[in-house]
Design a protein around this motif. Structure first.
Motif, PDB file in Angstrom:
ATOM      1  N   MET A 132      23.896  24.139  37.532  1.00 12.68           N
ATOM      2  CA  MET A 132      24.931  24.185  36.182  1.00 12.68           C
ATOM      3  C   MET A 132      24.964  22.871  35.466  1.00 12.68           C
ATOM      4  O   MET A 132      25.033  22.806  34.384  1.00 12.68           O
ATOM      5  N   ARG A 133      25.154  21.843  36.395  1.00  8.48           N
ATOM      6  CA  ARG A 133      25.033  20.498  35.750  1.00  8.48           C
ATOM      7  C   ARG A 133      23.892  20.087  34.910  1.00  8.48           C
ATOM      8  O   ARG A 133      23.933  19.381  34.010  1.00  8.48           O
ATOM      9  N   THR A 134      22.681  20.388  35.722  1.00 12.16           N
ATOM     10  CA  THR A 134      21.540  20.076  34.678  1.00 12.16           C
ATOM     11  C   THR A 134      21.509  20.877  33.499  1.00 12.16           C
ATOM     12  O   THR A 134      21.178  20.400  32.321  1.00 12.16           O
ATOM     13  N   GLN A 135      22.001  21.857  33.212  1.00 11.24           N
ATOM     14  CA  GLN A 135      21.883  22.834  32.105  1.00 11.24           C
ATOM     15  C   GLN A 135      23.217  22.175  31.010  1.00 11.24           C
ATOM     16  O   GLN A 135      22.982  22.097  30.016  1.00 11.24           O
ATOM     17  N   ARG A 136      24.298  21.889  31.936  1.00  9.62           N
ATOM     18  CA  ARG A 136      25.329  21.278  31.126  1.00  9.62           C
ATOM     19  C   ARG A 136      24.981  19.883  30.451  1.00  9.62           C
ATOM     20  O   ARG A 136      25.359  19.638  29.206  1.00  9.62           O
ATOM     21  N   LEU A 137      24.295  19.216  31.027  1.00 13.56           N
ATOM     22  CA  LEU A 137      24.150  17.845  30.607  1.00 13.56           C
ATOM     23  C   LEU A 137      22.854  17.767  29.960  1.00 13.56           C
ATOM     24  O   LEU A 137      22.327  16.752  29.514  1.00 13.56           O
ATOM     25  N   GLY A 138      22.044  18.947  29.778  1.00 14.20           N
ATOM     26  CA  GLY A 138      20.725  18.843  29.107  1.00 14.20           C
ATOM     27  C   GLY A 138      19.914  17.787  29.600  1.00 14.20           C
ATOM     28  O   GLY A 138      19.147  17.439  28.938  1.00 14.20           O
ATOM     29  N   ARG A 139      19.665  17.887  30.989  1.00 17.99           N
ATOM     30  CA  ARG A 139      18.571  17.005  31.458  1.00 17.99           C
ATOM     31  C   ARG A 139      17.369  18.147  31.893  1.00 17.99           C
ATOM     32  O   ARG A 139      17.234  19.114  32.227  1.00 17.99           O
TER      33      ARG A 139
END
Length: 139
Positions: A132-139
């Motif tokens: 979710m963090r990867t998706q949220r931060l667009g990495r």
């Protein structure tokens, strides 16, 4: 699936590796020790935070939030987390006049030590939160 999880975890933690100082590899054992020494008293030995962390105390300050999956730490980008730990919850990271018990660690811990503590925190997030963090931060 396990290989993908390992790759995702390594990629997320790599954000804490060498950001311009003499650290080349984040040492999670050092981060765990630093967290236990400087953070666990308020944020909990298991990153659980203080009870009722979303409700202001009588002094108007919020209790320390959890750094585990149940909190919001993982919602923030790496630089913001680093800046909060190093320089405090002051503008632009918080509203002017914001009151907090969070100490400023810029004069206490080196940049590498701050990164190590943050890497330890991130190493405890679940695969779901990392995704979710990867998706949220667009990495």
């Amino acid at each position: 699936m396990a290989l993908a999880t390992l790759a995702l975890t390594a990629w997320v933690l790599s954000a804490w590796v060498d950001s311009g100082d003499d650290t080349t590899v984040t040492d999670l054992a050092t981060g765990e020790r630093l967290y236990a020494t400087h953070c666990a008293n308020c944020h909990g030995a298991n990153l659980e935070g203080q009870p009722e962390w979303r409700r202001r105390k009588a002094d108007g300050k919020l209790p320390a939030p959890p750094h585990d999956d149940s909190g919001h730490t993982w919602h923030h980008d790496d630089q913001l987390l680093f800046d909060i730990v190093r320089d405090g919850l002051v503008p632009p990271r918080a509203p002017a006049g914001y009151q907090t018990n969070m100490p400023v660690y810029g004069g206490v811990l080196s940049d590498a030590e701050i990164r190590a503590a943050l890497a330890f925190i991130a190493s405890r997030w679940s695969d779901e939160v990392l995704e979710m963090r990867t998706q949220r931060l667009g990495r």
